[in-house]
Design a protein around this motif. Structure first.
Motif, short mmCIF file in Angstrom:
data_model
loop_
_atom_site.label_atom_id
_atom_site.label_comp_id
_atom_site.label_asym_id
_atom_site.label_seq_id
_atom_site.Cartn_x
_atom_site.Cartn_y
_atom_site.Cartn_z
N ASP A 127 -5.30 -4.76 -2.87
CA ASP A 127 -6.13 -3.74 -3.52
C ASP A 127 -5.95 -3.85 -5.03
N THR B 66 -7.44 2.31 1.82
CA THR B 66 -7.46 0.94 1.31
C THR B 66 -8.53 0.90 0.24
N ARG C 231 0.82 -1.21 0.00
CA ARG C 231 0.00 0.00 0.00
C ARG C 231 0.85 1.26 0.00
#
Length: 287
Positions: A214, A138, A46
């Protein structure tokens, strides 16, 4: 007496033993290095995808005194902040803008000014961790927040007056929302086929489909969008290849997707370098 014959295998030479052990050691080191790199990428994925700019920036400081600070409290209590420019006429359109993965809303101030110069409205909320919004971004949070933001905007303007605008990372947020909720149309600036596809292209040596959390599967979502879609893409985009938007457009419903290219332009094309007339033409029948 029977004769018993025996054959003795010659003992391995010290050189052969050394080579075998060395090969095993090299393979073990290579496997360890690969697993370490894969684990690092998985744990820190991320940080590669999201580049938050956490500080709140007042729109008036960037030439948009008509913009208001808007706050929305997410269902989990997280405070989201953004810029809201109300439409000047009841029949005007209002853009719901989903920004890219880097920097804050101030980087988009010039285009916000142009987009609202004809009296249309605009709402641009900062993702979690960006521009005064609390929390951490997210994919699940961005989608949930987008649905809530659209609901809140719907209290101010009718759904059939709202046009979703997704910039880069935000293109996936816009498409996922458009397939689930009624809006007037969708605009995508420098869209990807999916974040998973981009990850696989960038890291072909990793099992990206297993590791990536993701994934932003725009390739699956666009086929469910039943309103007109406009895709804008610069031919010199060095982040998202033209093949992504081409494939994405082909996956949309026939007759609903329009794709415009801008020679010599890079990632996220300035609206005054080609897209603005195309946007106006696209919106004309939707007004």
């Amino acid at each position: 007496m029977d004769t018993v014959s025996t054959s003795l295998r010659p003992a391995a030479s010290p050189v052969r033993i050394w080579l075998r052990r060395g090969l095993f050691t090299l393979l073990a080191l290579a496997a360890g290095a690969y697993l370490t790199a894969a684990a690092y990428m998985a744990l820190n994925q991320r940080s590669f995808l999201y580049r938050p700019a956490p500080g709140w920036i007042a729109p008036a400081d960037h030439g948009l005194p008509q913009a208001e600070r808007l706050e929305i409290r997410a269902t989990d209590g997280t405070l989201l902040t953004g810029w809201f420019i109300p439409p000047k006429r009841p029949d005007a359109l209002t853009y719901l803008y989903f920004h890219g993965n880097a920097n804050g809303l101030q980087r988009r101030a010039t285009r916000f000014g142009l987009m609202t110069s004809t009296g249309d409205g605009l709402l641009a909320m900062s993702y979690r961790g960006y521009g005064g919004s609390e929390g951490q971004p997210t994919e699940a949070n961005l989608h949930a927040d987008a649905a809530l933001i659209l609901t809140e905007l719907g209290k101010r303007v009718p759904a059939d007056r709202i046009v979703l605008f997704g910039e880069s990372l935000g293109s996936g947020v816009a498409l996922n929302l458009a397939r689930q909720r009624p809006v007037r149309g969708v605009m995508l600036d420098s869209p990807y086929l999916s974040v998973m596809a981009r990850g696989q292209a960038a890291y072909p040596w990793l099992p990206v489909s297993w590791l990536l959390v993701d994934q932003f599967r725009s390739d699956l979502w666009i086929r469910e969008v039943t309103v007109p879609v406009l895709i804008l893409h610069g031919t010199e985009d060095d982040l998202i290849p033209l093949s992504d938007s081409e494939a994405l457009a082909a996956l949309g419903r026939p007759g609903l997707v329009t794709r415009k290219l801008y020679p010599g332009q890079r990632h996220v094309v300035p609206l005054d370098r080609g897209p603005w007339p195309d946007m106006s033409e696209f919106l004309a029948p939707l007004r």
